[in-house]
Motif scaffolding. Sequence first.
Motif, PDB file in Angstrom:
ATOM      1  N   LEU A 104      12.955 -16.331   8.939  1.00  0.00           N
ATOM      2  CA  LEU A 104      13.383 -15.507  10.061  1.00  0.00           C
ATOM      3  C   LEU A 104      14.004 -14.194   9.588  1.00  0.00           C
ATOM      4  O   LEU A 104      13.804 -13.142  10.216  1.00  0.00           O
ATOM      5  CB  LEU A 104      14.380 -16.283  10.930  1.00  0.00           C
ATOM      6  CG  LEU A 104      14.920 -15.538  12.156  1.00  0.00           C
ATOM      7  CD1 LEU A 104      13.788 -15.178  13.113  1.00  0.00           C
ATOM      8  CD2 LEU A 104      15.978 -16.368  12.869  1.00  0.00           C
ATOM      9  N   VAL A 105      14.743 -14.234   8.497  1.00  0.00           N
ATOM     10  CA  VAL A 105      15.329 -13.005   7.940  1.00  0.00           C
ATOM     11  C   VAL A 105      14.234 -11.983   7.652  1.00  0.00           C
ATOM     12  O   VAL A 105      14.327 -10.806   8.054  1.00  0.00           O
ATOM     13  CB  VAL A 105      16.132 -13.310   6.657  1.00  0.00           C
ATOM     14  CG1 VAL A 105      16.533 -12.008   5.954  1.00  0.00           C
ATOM     15  CG2 VAL A 105      17.372 -14.136   6.970  1.00  0.00           C
ATOM     16  N   THR A 106      13.186 -12.415   6.951  1.00  0.00           N
ATOM     17  CA  THR A 106      12.121 -11.472   6.602  1.00  0.00           C
ATOM     18  C   THR A 106      11.335 -11.047   7.838  1.00  0.00           C
ATOM     19  O   THR A 106      10.882  -9.906   7.927  1.00  0.00           O
ATOM     20  CB  THR A 106      11.173 -12.075   5.550  1.00  0.00           C
ATOM     21  OG1 THR A 106      10.705 -13.353   5.993  1.00  0.00           O
ATOM     22  CG2 THR A 106      11.858 -12.242   4.216  1.00  0.00           C
ATOM     23  N   ALA A 107      11.181 -11.955   8.807  1.00  0.00           N
ATOM     24  CA  ALA A 107      10.449 -11.613  10.028  1.00  0.00           C
ATOM     25  C   ALA A 107      11.176 -10.527  10.813  1.00  0.00           C
ATOM     26  O   ALA A 107      10.556  -9.549  11.272  1.00  0.00           O
ATOM     27  CB  ALA A 107      10.263 -12.861  10.889  1.00  0.00           C
ATOM     28  N   ILE A 108      12.482 -10.678  10.984  1.00  0.00           N
ATOM     29  CA  ILE A 108      13.253  -9.669  11.715  1.00  0.00           C
ATOM     30  C   ILE A 108      13.194  -8.326  10.996  1.00  0.00           C
ATOM     31  O   ILE A 108      12.981  -7.271  11.618  1.00  0.00           O
ATOM     32  CB  ILE A 108      14.710 -10.141  11.906  1.00  0.00           C
ATOM     33  CG1 ILE A 108      14.759 -11.283  12.937  1.00  0.00           C
ATOM     34  CG2 ILE A 108      15.601  -8.986  12.346  1.00  0.00           C
ATOM     35  CD1 ILE A 108      16.135 -11.910  13.101  1.00  0.00           C
ATOM     36  N   ALA A 109      13.362  -8.349   9.679  1.00  0.00           N
ATOM     37  CA  ALA A 109      13.301  -7.103   8.911  1.00  0.00           C
ATOM     38  C   ALA A 109      11.930  -6.445   9.031  1.00  0.00           C
ATOM     39  O   ALA A 109      11.825  -5.209   9.129  1.00  0.00           O
ATOM     40  CB  ALA A 109      13.638  -7.374   7.450  1.00  0.00           C
ATOM     41  N   ALA A 110      10.882  -7.237   9.006  1.00  0.00           N
ATOM     42  CA  ALA A 110       9.529  -6.689   9.123  1.00  0.00           C
ATOM     43  C   ALA A 110       9.332  -5.996  10.461  1.00  0.00           C
ATOM     44  O   ALA A 110       8.725  -4.915  10.534  1.00  0.00           O
ATOM     45  CB  ALA A 110       8.498  -7.804   8.949  1.00  0.00           C
ATOM     46  N   LYS A 142       0.832  -1.207   0.000  1.00  0.00           N
ATOM     47  CA  LYS A 142       0.000   0.000   0.000  1.00  0.00           C
ATOM     48  C   LYS A 142       0.872   1.266   0.000  1.00  0.00           C
ATOM     49  O   LYS A 142       2.063   1.223   0.353  1.00  0.00           O
ATOM     50  CB  LYS A 142      -0.902  -0.007   1.238  1.00  0.00           C
ATOM     51  CG  LYS A 142      -1.830  -1.213   1.329  1.00  0.00           C
ATOM     52  CD  LYS A 142      -2.845  -1.240   0.200  1.00  0.00           C
ATOM     53  CE  LYS A 142      -3.750  -2.473   0.272  1.00  0.00           C
ATOM     54  NZ  LYS A 142      -4.599  -2.504   1.457  1.00  0.00           N
ATOM     55  N   PRO A 143       0.292   2.386  -0.389  1.00  0.00           N
ATOM     56  CA  PRO A 143       1.048   3.646  -0.412  1.00  0.00           C
ATOM     57  C   PRO A 143       1.691   3.951   0.935  1.00  0.00           C
ATOM     58  O   PRO A 143       1.041   3.866   1.988  1.00  0.00           O
ATOM     59  CB  PRO A 143      -0.027   4.678  -0.770  1.00  0.00           C
ATOM     60  CG  PRO A 143      -1.031   3.904  -1.565  1.00  0.00           C
ATOM     61  CD  PRO A 143      -1.080   2.549  -0.923  1.00  0.00           C
ATOM     62  N   GLY A 144       2.981   4.285   0.897  1.00  0.00           N
ATOM     63  CA  GLY A 144       3.683   4.664   2.108  1.00  0.00           C
ATOM     64  C   GLY A 144       4.131   3.517   2.984  1.00  0.00           C
ATOM     65  O   GLY A 144       4.751   3.737   4.030  1.00  0.00           O
ATOM     66  N   ALA A 145       3.843   2.284   2.592  1.00  0.00           N
ATOM     67  CA  ALA A 145       4.221   1.123   3.394  1.00  0.00           C
ATOM     68  C   ALA A 145       5.693   0.778   3.169  1.00  0.00           C
ATOM     69  O   ALA A 145       6.359   1.340   2.289  1.00  0.00           O
ATOM     70  CB  ALA A 145       3.345  -0.079   3.037  1.00  0.00           C
ATOM     71  N   VAL A 146       6.183  -0.154   3.968  1.00  0.00           N
ATOM     72  CA  VAL A 146       7.478  -0.771   3.725  1.00  0.00           C
ATOM     73  C   VAL A 146       7.211  -2.190   3.247  1.00  0.00           C
ATOM     74  O   VAL A 146       6.523  -2.956   3.923  1.00  0.00           O
ATOM     75  CB  VAL A 146       8.355  -0.811   4.991  1.00  0.00           C
ATOM     76  CG1 VAL A 146       9.675  -1.525   4.697  1.00  0.00           C
ATOM     77  CG2 VAL A 146       8.610   0.591   5.518  1.00  0.00           C
ATOM     78  N   ALA A 147       7.707  -2.537   2.076  1.00  0.00           N
ATOM     79  CA  ALA A 147       7.548  -3.890   1.537  1.00  0.00           C
ATOM     80  C   ALA A 147       8.823  -4.674   1.799  1.00  0.00           C
ATOM     81  O   ALA A 147       9.902  -4.271   1.377  1.00  0.00           O
ATOM     82  CB  ALA A 147       7.252  -3.839   0.044  1.00  0.00           C
ATOM     83  N   VAL A 148       8.680  -5.796   2.526  1.00  0.00           N
ATOM     84  CA  VAL A 148       9.816  -6.669   2.806  1.00  0.00           C
ATOM     85  C   VAL A 148       9.675  -7.896   1.921  1.00  0.00           C
ATOM     86  O   VAL A 148       8.715  -8.671   2.075  1.00  0.00           O
ATOM     87  CB  VAL A 148       9.858  -7.068   4.290  1.00  0.00           C
ATOM     88  CG1 VAL A 148      11.032  -8.017   4.548  1.00  0.00           C
ATOM     89  CG2 VAL A 148       9.963  -5.828   5.175  1.00  0.00           C
ATOM     90  N   LEU A 149      10.591  -8.075   0.998  1.00  0.00           N
ATOM     91  CA  LEU A 149      10.498  -9.154   0.021  1.00  0.00           C
ATOM     92  C   LEU A 149      11.476 -10.271   0.367  1.00  0.00           C
ATOM     93  O   LEU A 149      12.688 -10.054   0.413  1.00  0.00           O
ATOM     94  CB  LEU A 149      10.811  -8.636  -1.389  1.00  0.00           C
ATOM     95  CG  LEU A 149      10.079  -7.371  -1.862  1.00  0.00           C
ATOM     96  CD1 LEU A 149      10.417  -7.095  -3.318  1.00  0.00           C
ATOM     97  CD2 LEU A 149       8.574  -7.504  -1.666  1.00  0.00           C
ATOM     98  N   GLY A 150      10.922 -11.466   0.602  1.00  0.00           N
ATOM     99  CA  GLY A 150      11.769 -12.630   0.744  1.00  0.00           C
ATOM    100  C   GLY A 150      12.387 -12.977  -0.602  1.00  0.00           C
ATOM    101  O   GLY A 150      12.108 -12.332  -1.624  1.00  0.00           O
ATOM    102  N   THR A 151      13.229 -14.006  -0.635  1.00  0.00           N
ATOM    103  CA  THR A 151      13.888 -14.409  -1.881  1.00  0.00           C
ATOM    104  C   THR A 151      12.848 -14.715  -2.956  1.00  0.00           C
ATOM    105  O   THR A 151      11.961 -15.541  -2.752  1.00  0.00           O
ATOM    106  CB  THR A 151      14.768 -15.643  -1.643  1.00  0.00           C
ATOM    107  OG1 THR A 151      15.703 -15.336  -0.607  1.00  0.00           O
ATOM    108  CG2 THR A 151      15.518 -16.027  -2.904  1.00  0.00           C
ATOM    109  N   GLN A 152      12.957 -14.048  -4.089  1.00  0.00           N
ATOM    110  CA  GLN A 152      11.955 -14.180  -5.145  1.00  0.00           C
ATOM    111  C   GLN A 152      12.608 -14.562  -6.468  1.00  0.00           C
ATOM    112  O   GLN A 152      13.760 -14.200  -6.737  1.00  0.00           O
ATOM    113  CB  GLN A 152      11.198 -12.848  -5.340  1.00  0.00           C
ATOM    114  CG  GLN A 152      10.520 -12.306  -4.110  1.00  0.00           C
ATOM    115  CD  GLN A 152       9.335 -13.139  -3.659  1.00  0.00           C
ATOM    116  OE1 GLN A 152       8.818 -13.966  -4.417  1.00  0.00           O
ATOM    117  NE2 GLN A 152       8.873 -12.914  -2.441  1.00  0.00           N
ATOM    118  N   LYS A 153      11.848 -15.277  -7.300  1.00  0.00           N
ATOM    119  CA  LYS A 153      12.253 -15.460  -8.683  1.00  0.00           C
ATOM    120  C   LYS A 153      12.225 -14.099  -9.376  1.00  0.00           C
ATOM    121  O   LYS A 153      11.471 -13.202  -9.000  1.00  0.00           O
ATOM    122  CB  LYS A 153      11.297 -16.426  -9.388  1.00  0.00           C
ATOM    123  CG  LYS A 153      11.312 -17.834  -8.798  1.00  0.00           C
ATOM    124  CD  LYS A 153      10.300 -18.725  -9.483  1.00  0.00           C
ATOM    125  CE  LYS A 153      10.312 -20.128  -8.881  1.00  0.00           C
ATOM    126  NZ  LYS A 153       9.280 -21.006  -9.479  1.00  0.00           N
TER     127      LYS A 153
END
Length: 452
Positions: free
Chosen positions: A279-285, A204-215
């Motif tokens: 866990l990497v994405t959880a901590i970053a979130a 959403k606008p103004g959010a922080v997007a945390v992306l796990g490993t993606q293709k």
Amino acid sequence: MTSEQPEVVSARLAEVEHAVLARTPEHHVDPSLDAIRALMDLMGEPQRAFPVVHITGTNGKTSTSRMIERLLRELGLRTGRFTSPHLTDIRERIAFDGEPISPERFVAAWDDVAPYLEIIDARAREAGEPLINYFQVLTAMAFSAFADAPVDVAVVEVGLGGTWDSTNVADGQVAVITPIGIDHERLLGSTVEQIATEKAGIIKPGAVAVLGTQKREAAEVLLHRAGEVGADVVVEGQQIGLLSREVAVGGQLVSVRGIGGDYEDLFLPLHGEHQAHNLVTAIAAVEAFVGGGTDRLDPEVVRVAVADMTSPGRMEVVRRSPTVVVDAAHNPAGAQVLAAAVDEAFSFRRLVGVVAVLSDKDPEGILAALEPVLDEVVVTRTSSSRAMNPDDLGEVAVEVFGEDRVHVVGRLPDALARAVDLAEQDGDLGVGVLATGSVTMAADVRTLLGVR
């Protein structure tokens, strides 16, 4: 209604569960938020009463949600958590401070929603439109309960996709996207790009997007969406990542690079490299949520929270002698991750699988991913009305495993017993049984073995 009236509470709980379960099944999806938005509007928009961390992806959503919630709780925040599906009790889906919602609160949430639900249902009937389904009702109940509590933050997992998922009436300050693969093709599309487009809708606008490993195909879609809405982006493998990992007794020892700093030598009591990446994405979130990612979390707080993390039904040992492991893997990507994790975490001399798959899944892909780690497989069916016929699944299994390694047993209790016999046929040391193929499989085996 009070705790001094257990019979009344129990009766009302049964009534409410029946009313919720009588709705259209959650996998019958109406690609529109109009009805759930109308319901939320009538209720005074309870989803606006608290900040949200929103999670989507193909695999790892529930584990990551539980990790995020546990970290937030250790920081002293009062948490709500909405995940799906449940394993044994519908109340598991709505949790406060890590515990399933109480029967009293569950009934109260239904009582809050029901009068407005009648209005929306009447409008839908008049217009000839679908009624609000089971999952949408539970979403409304969760948001109502979280607002009533109130909670400091809600960790909300999508049910399916993202854009049209009923949870998307909430705007997450942080949007987490775990790895995206092929699943739910009938509803989300047949390519990674199409599925990623659906899931990108939670950014959403103004959010922080945390992306796990993606293709690459998924990453391009997600980054484009973030750019469109002006969301900040944190990408695993760039700003954040897994620094080191080694297998340990009962789990693994990991070091993680977050947005705000490094967290070294964390004991994570879960098996598999995929859980380390979760866990990497959880901590970053959590870093993004509490400080915009500018500050490092207290390392000791992180250490305590990580050591207490659980994920029922995911690489879970539910019996010893022989070891019985359950896992909710229900698509080829999940099965591939499971096979690698089993091979790494256990040293089975002999491993027999018990597999049941839902009829709308990819049985060949699931079985092919599991074949390298299974000596034999027993195919069966679970309690789900959507379970694939065991004889049909057996035919697929023979194509993958060969006839000599496949056994078809119609009832799950008998299939589990047969798998134990097959595993122990040359002795009971170093042998195991792996029950997988669907969330229902994990739930049913847990119930059969008395795990709560």
